[in-house]
Write an enzyme that holds these catalytic residues in place. Structure first.
Site, PDB file in Angstrom:
ATOM      1  N   LYS A 173      -5.369   0.940  42.768  1.00 43.81           N
ATOM      2  CA  LYS A 173      -4.433   0.760  43.881  1.00 43.81           C
ATOM      3  C   LYS A 173      -3.093   0.324  43.303  1.00 43.81           C
ATOM      4  O   LYS A 173      -2.627  -0.804  43.525  1.00 43.81           O
ATOM      5  CB  LYS A 173      -4.989  -0.283  44.872  1.00 43.81           C
ATOM      6  N   ASP A 216      -8.358   4.389  47.772  1.00 41.36           N
ATOM      7  CA  ASP A 216      -8.697   4.713  49.167  1.00 41.36           C
ATOM      8  C   ASP A 216      -8.637   6.222  49.394  1.00 41.36           C
ATOM      9  O   ASP A 216      -9.531   6.810  50.018  1.00 41.36           O
ATOM     10  CB  ASP A 216      -7.798   3.943  50.155  1.00 41.36           C
ATOM     11  N   ASP A 224     -21.517   3.951  45.386  1.00 41.22           N
ATOM     12  CA  ASP A 224     -22.463   3.981  46.508  1.00 41.22           C
ATOM     13  C   ASP A 224     -22.170   5.169  47.420  1.00 41.22           C
ATOM     14  O   ASP A 224     -23.086   5.850  47.891  1.00 41.22           O
ATOM     15  CB  ASP A 224     -22.399   2.689  47.332  1.00 41.22           C
ATOM     16  N   ASP A 247     -17.929  -0.013  42.235  1.00 44.91           N
ATOM     17  CA  ASP A 247     -19.110  -0.427  43.003  1.00 44.91           C
ATOM     18  C   ASP A 247     -19.155   0.339  44.329  1.00 44.91           C
ATOM     19  O   ASP A 247     -20.182   0.904  44.711  1.00 44.91           O
ATOM     20  CB  ASP A 247     -19.038  -1.940  43.236  1.00 44.91           C
ATOM     21  N   TYR A 262     -14.838  -9.223  39.571  1.00 47.24           N
ATOM     22  CA  TYR A 262     -16.177  -9.793  39.466  1.00 47.24           C
ATOM     23  C   TYR A 262     -16.202 -11.028  38.562  1.00 47.24           C
ATOM     24  O   TYR A 262     -17.072 -11.881  38.711  1.00 47.24           O
ATOM     25  CB  TYR A 262     -17.149  -8.762  38.879  1.00 47.24           C
TER      26      TYR A 262
HETATM   27  C1  IPM Z   1     -24.494  -2.572  41.657  1.00 46.63           C
HETATM   28  C2  IPM Z   1     -24.854  -3.726  42.533  1.00 46.63           C
HETATM   29  C3  IPM Z   1     -24.461  -5.011  41.823  1.00 46.63           C
HETATM   30  C4  IPM Z   1     -22.955  -5.012  41.729  1.00 46.63           C
HETATM   31  C5  IPM Z   1     -24.996  -6.310  42.431  1.00 46.63           C
HETATM   32  C6  IPM Z   1     -26.480  -6.303  42.582  1.00 46.63           C
HETATM   33  C7  IPM Z   1     -24.538  -7.510  41.621  1.00 46.63           C
HETATM   34  O1  IPM Z   1     -24.281  -3.592  43.786  1.00 46.63           O
HETATM   35  O2  IPM Z   1     -24.957  -2.528  40.494  1.00 46.63           O
HETATM   36  O3  IPM Z   1     -23.764  -1.697  42.114  1.00 46.63           O
HETATM   37  O4  IPM Z   1     -22.255  -5.414  42.664  1.00 46.63           O
HETATM   38  O5  IPM Z   1     -22.459  -4.618  40.679  1.00 46.63           O
HETATM   39 MG    MG Z   2     -23.325  -1.707  44.091  1.00 46.45          MG
END
Ligand code: IPM
Ligand code: MG
Length: 369
Positions: A193, A226, A254, A250, A142
């Site tokens: 990884k 993975d 999710d 990230d 990032y």
């Molecule tokens: C998260 C989001 C952020 C990230 C974005 C909005 C920059 O997806 O907090 O998971 O990628 O970190």
């Molecule tokens: Mg995210």
């Protein structure tokens, strides 16, 4: 003792709607528990860009550095898709994370019993799920340099990002994960990884070294990210704490979030080093985004944002009992069948609005007191 201070940054999309419900909870703690915060509110993301031409002004940044904790709603929306990278709404959030040095991002994925049937996985696979993902938040791909889009000298272009981790960066986030594990089921799984990335090799070695030096009482395992993703959807209950880098974290968070039935349920805490008063630098935000498609319709689920405030009570203000009370109230309203639109399964029950959900949680706190 002065009141603890909060900076509220509602941001874009559903951010302001869900944050309005957190305000009710904050007010309740003031009137019913004698816990009063000094609250400031400011702009971040697209709305800050619209007003000031930048997704986060220096003034807001300074304010964030000065308070005990920041509460953030969400940033971004299709309206800002065409903006230059340097002023995109997300840059406001990334700047907060970077300048406050919030290196440890705690993303719990918990399955509420009342919602177990709502997961895309079978009840028996996710019942009782309680995972904590610790995502490195201030380094890795990032932020690594070089980065950018340039000409490739063959008439095309080349896009570059750099994954880069130092010993210090790996050790401090791993330490956070081990410390958390000790308060939970005492197990850490580290994901990278190492089979293809040097930064992954270093990650694995440094996590193992720290473990052997200071945390040999904690059970440590390593997994390729993975395979970790696969295990997360196959048998999520095998995990307690997962520690991983910024990008894998990230993605994995999710996926873990969806296991629980709704992204609208999951809070997060981003923590840095302790400040002079002993409290960690901290920002709390729901894992869900700005959800522009439902913004303004009263359909948003305020629970993730409210549970983020519960994390603030726990991690910034040492008010574990108050956090338990708030989390218990959320469980009560769910057990009573209250559902925002995102939590409606095929059962076809009717849904409540964002603000009805907030009111119900406040009432449930009253009832529990
Ligand atoms: C998260 C989001 C952020 C990230 C974005 C909005 C920059 O997806 O907090 O998971 O990628 O970190
Ligand atoms: Mg995210």
């Amino acid at each position: 003792m002065p009141n603890p201070s909060l900076l509220i940054l509602p941001g874009d999309g559903i951010g302001p709607e869900v944050m309005a419900e957190v305000r009710k909870v904050i007010d309740w703690f003031s009137s019913s528990r004698g816990l009063t915060f000094d609250v400031a509110e400011d702009l971040v993301g697209g709305i800050a860009y619209d007003t000031h031409g930048t997704p986060l002004t220096d003034e807001t940044m300074a304010l964030a550095q000065s308070v005990d904790a920041v509460l953030l709603g969400a940033v971004g929306g299709p309206k800002y898709d065409e903006l230059d990278f340097s002023v995109k709404p997300e840059r406001g959030l990334l700047r907060l994370r970077k300048e406050m040095d919030l290196f440890a991002n705690l993303r719990p994925a918990q399955c509420f019993d009342a919602l177990a049937d709502f997961s895309s996985l079978k009840r028996e696979v996710i019942a009782g799920l309680d995972i904590m993902i610790v995502r490195e938040l201030t380094s890795g791909i990032y932020f690594g340099e070089p980065r950018g889009i340039t000409d490739d000298n063959e008439g095309g272009r080349v896009g570059v990002n750099t994954q880069r981790y130092t010993t210090r960066e790996i050790r401090r986030v791993a330490r956070a994960a081990f410390d958390l594990a000790r308060k939970r089921s005492n197990r850490v799984c580290s994901m990278e990884k190492a089979n293809v990335m040097e930064s992954g090799v270093l990650w694995r070695e440094e996590v193992q070294k720290l473990h052997d030096e200071d945390y040999s009482d904690v059970e440590l395992s390593h997994m390729y990210a993975d395979a970790g993703a696969m295990q997360l959807v196959r048998a999520p209950n095998q995990f307690d704490v997962i520690v991983t880098d910024n990008l894998f974290g990230d993605l994995l968070s999710d996926a873990a979030a969806m296991l629980t039935g709704s992204l609208g349920m999951l809070p997060s805490a981003s923590l840095g080093a302790p400040m002079e008063n002993g409290r960690p630098k901290a920002l709390y935000e729901p894992v869900h985004g700005s959800a522009p498609d439902i913004a303004g319709s009263g359909k948003a689920n305020p629970i993730a944002c409210i549970l983020s405030f519960a994390m603030a009570l726990r991690y910034s203000f040492d008010r574990g009992e108050d956090a338990d009370l708030l989390e218990g109230a959320v469980e009560d309203v769910l057990a009573n069948g209250l559902r925002t639109a995102d939590l409606l399964g095929e059962q076809g029950t009717s849904s409540v609005s964002t603000s009805e959900m907030g009111d119900a949680i406040v009432a449930a706190m009253d009832a529990r007191r």
